[in-house]
Design a protein around this motif. Structure first.
Motif, PDB file in Angstrom:
ATOM      1  N   VAL A   6     -10.392  -2.866  -1.715  1.00 44.77           N
ATOM      2  CA  VAL A   6      -9.028  -2.419  -1.907  1.00 44.77           C
ATOM      3  C   VAL A   6      -8.855  -1.017  -1.338  1.00 44.77           C
ATOM      4  N   THR A   7      -9.840  -0.167  -1.503  1.00 40.18           N
ATOM      5  CA  THR A   7      -9.766   1.186  -0.963  1.00 40.18           C
ATOM      6  C   THR A   7      -9.719   1.150   0.561  1.00 40.18           C
ATOM      7  N   ARG A   8     -10.522   0.306   1.167  1.00 44.22           N
ATOM      8  CA  ARG A   8     -10.508   0.171   2.628  1.00 44.22           C
ATOM      9  C   ARG A   8      -9.162  -0.389   3.099  1.00 44.22           C
ATOM     10  N   ARG A   9      -8.658  -1.348   2.370  1.00 46.25           N
ATOM     11  CA  ARG A   9      -7.359  -1.912   2.739  1.00 46.25           C
ATOM     12  C   ARG A   9      -6.257  -0.868   2.595  1.00 46.25           C
TER      13      ARG A   9
ATOM     14  N   ASN B 294       7.483  -7.401  -4.914  1.00 48.55           N
ATOM     15  CA  ASN B 294       7.247  -7.042  -6.310  1.00 48.55           C
ATOM     16  C   ASN B 294       6.280  -5.873  -6.409  1.00 48.55           C
ATOM     17  N   PRO B 295       6.619  -4.890  -7.237  1.00 56.80           N
ATOM     18  CA  PRO B 295       5.685  -3.771  -7.427  1.00 56.80           C
ATOM     19  C   PRO B 295       4.465  -4.220  -8.213  1.00 56.80           C
ATOM     20  N   THR B 296       3.392  -3.438  -8.102  1.00 57.69           N
ATOM     21  CA  THR B 296       2.169  -3.771  -8.825  1.00 57.69           C
ATOM     22  C   THR B 296       2.191  -3.248 -10.246  1.00 57.69           C
ATOM     23  N   GLN B 297       3.301  -2.634 -10.670  1.00 53.20           N
ATOM     24  CA  GLN B 297       3.429  -2.159 -12.041  1.00 53.20           C
ATOM     25  C   GLN B 297       4.454  -3.000 -12.773  1.00 53.20           C
ATOM     26  N   THR B 298       4.206  -3.183 -14.069  1.00 62.92           N
ATOM     27  CA  THR B 298       5.152  -3.925 -14.885  1.00 62.92           C
ATOM     28  C   THR B 298       6.196  -2.969 -15.441  1.00 62.92           C
TER      29      THR B 298
ATOM     30  N   THR C 212      -7.401  -9.322  -5.567  1.00 67.82           N
ATOM     31  CA  THR C 212      -8.473  -9.148  -4.579  1.00 67.82           C
ATOM     32  C   THR C 212      -9.417  -8.016  -4.976  1.00 67.82           C
ATOM     33  N   HIS C 213      -9.076  -7.270  -6.028  1.00 70.44           N
ATOM     34  CA  HIS C 213      -9.908  -6.145  -6.458  1.00 70.44           C
ATOM     35  C   HIS C 213     -11.061  -6.634  -7.309  1.00 70.44           C
ATOM     36  N   ARG C 214     -12.240  -6.182  -6.981  1.00 67.40           N
ATOM     37  CA  ARG C 214     -13.432  -6.536  -7.762  1.00 67.40           C
ATOM     38  C   ARG C 214     -14.018  -5.257  -8.345  1.00 67.40           C
ATOM     39  N   ARG C 215     -14.204  -5.253  -9.618  1.00 66.32           N
ATOM     40  CA  ARG C 215     -14.749  -4.083 -10.315  1.00 66.32           C
ATOM     41  C   ARG C 215     -16.267  -4.072 -10.214  1.00 66.32           C
ATOM     42  N   ARG C 216     -16.799  -2.905  -9.889  1.00 62.88           N
ATOM     43  CA  ARG C 216     -18.263  -2.762  -9.824  1.00 62.88           C
ATOM     44  C   ARG C 216     -18.807  -2.523 -11.206  1.00 62.88           C
ATOM     45  N   ALA C 217     -19.958  -3.087 -11.483  1.00 63.32           N
ATOM     46  CA  ALA C 217     -20.603  -2.934 -12.794  1.00 63.32           C
ATOM     47  C   ALA C 217     -21.287  -1.605 -12.935  1.00 63.32           C
TER      48      ALA C 217
ATOM     49  N   THR D 153       2.423   2.429  -0.510  1.00 60.61           N
ATOM     50  CA  THR D 153       1.034   1.995  -0.520  1.00 60.61           C
ATOM     51  C   THR D 153       0.491   1.774  -1.927  1.00 60.61           C
ATOM     52  N   ARG D 154       0.749   2.679  -2.829  1.00 59.20           N
ATOM     53  CA  ARG D 154       0.200   2.567  -4.182  1.00 59.20           C
ATOM     54  C   ARG D 154       0.995   1.641  -5.098  1.00 59.20           C
ATOM     55  N   SER D 155       2.231   1.348  -4.743  1.00 62.52           N
ATOM     56  CA  SER D 155       3.054   0.559  -5.650  1.00 62.52           C
ATOM     57  C   SER D 155       3.226  -0.899  -5.228  1.00 62.52           C
ATOM     58  N   ARG D 156       2.595  -1.300  -4.135  1.00 67.67           N
ATOM     59  CA  ARG D 156       2.669  -2.687  -3.693  1.00 67.67           C
ATOM     60  C   ARG D 156       1.266  -3.255  -3.548  1.00 67.67           C
ATOM     61  N   SER D 157       1.162  -4.544  -3.729  1.00 65.35           N
ATOM     62  CA  SER D 157      -0.111  -5.251  -3.636  1.00 65.35           C
ATOM     63  C   SER D 157      -0.693  -5.144  -2.218  1.00 65.35           C
ATOM     64  N   MET D 158      -1.979  -4.953  -2.138  1.00 65.77           N
ATOM     65  CA  MET D 158      -2.634  -4.919  -0.824  1.00 65.77           C
ATOM     66  C   MET D 158      -2.577  -6.292  -0.171  1.00 65.77           C
ATOM     67  N   ARG D 159      -2.476  -7.327  -0.977  1.00 71.10           N
ATOM     68  CA  ARG D 159      -2.315  -8.670  -0.424  1.00 71.10           C
ATOM     69  C   ARG D 159      -0.983  -8.758   0.332  1.00 71.10           C
ATOM     70  N   THR D 160       0.069  -8.205  -0.261  1.00 68.11           N
ATOM     71  CA  THR D 160       1.379  -8.168   0.389  1.00 68.11           C
ATOM     72  C   THR D 160       1.303  -7.358   1.673  1.00 68.11           C
ATOM     73  N   TYR D 161       0.696  -6.176   1.590  1.00 72.37           N
ATOM     74  CA  TYR D 161       0.532  -5.330   2.779  1.00 72.37           C
ATOM     75  C   TYR D 161      -0.195  -6.078   3.888  1.00 72.37           C
TER      76      TYR D 161
END
Length: 145
Positions: A9-12, A126-130, A140-145, A66-74
């Protein structure tokens, strides 16, 4: 030596910002060099300026959202935009090689219309905030352990 890998997500996000910055820089070139670029491409200088303004608006909105829309949409919008960019460039080149005068008009016409369309779709997405202000998770975001 351990290699640090940034989340996708950061790279995108960096790619989306870079795409917007490229449009803004191209806008500056179009506006500043409207007369000579217009002569080179066979279009009036005013059309170069209008195209530059459209790119400036499109790139600015792209950076802003950039921060308020899905990277998938972008990603989907950038793929569509860039696919049209390539096809229009090829069509313009074919017209120019066939001694047609419309190649530059096709190219600059796309550069005028497409950034506005991309910006409109991005603003309408649609914004990424509710409504509660809690940020939703991009699938698409995967959290690192």
């Amino acid at each position: 030596m351990a290699q640090v890998v940034a989340p996708s997500v950061t790279r995108r996000m960096a790619g989306a910002i870079a795409d917007g910055v490229f449009k803004v820089l191209l806008a500056v070139v179009y506006i500043a060099g409207a007369a000579p670029l217009g002569r080179l491409l066979g279009v009036p200088a005013w059309l170069m300026v209008v195209s530059g303004v459209a790119l400036l608006i499109g790139g600015g909105i792209e950076i802003r959202y950039t921060r308020s829309r899905s990277m998938r949409t972008y990603t989907r919008l950038m793929i569509a935009y860039d696919s049209g960019w390539v096809l229009t460039a090829l069509a313009g080149l074919l017209m120019a090689w066939q001694d047609g005068n419309a190649g530059g008009e096709v190219w600059i016409g796309y550069q005028t219309a497409a950034p506005v369309a991309l910006a409109t779709l991005l603003v309408a997405a649609n914004p990424t905030q509710t409504a509660s202000g809690i940020r939703t998770v991009d699938p698409t975001h995967r959290r690192r352990a």
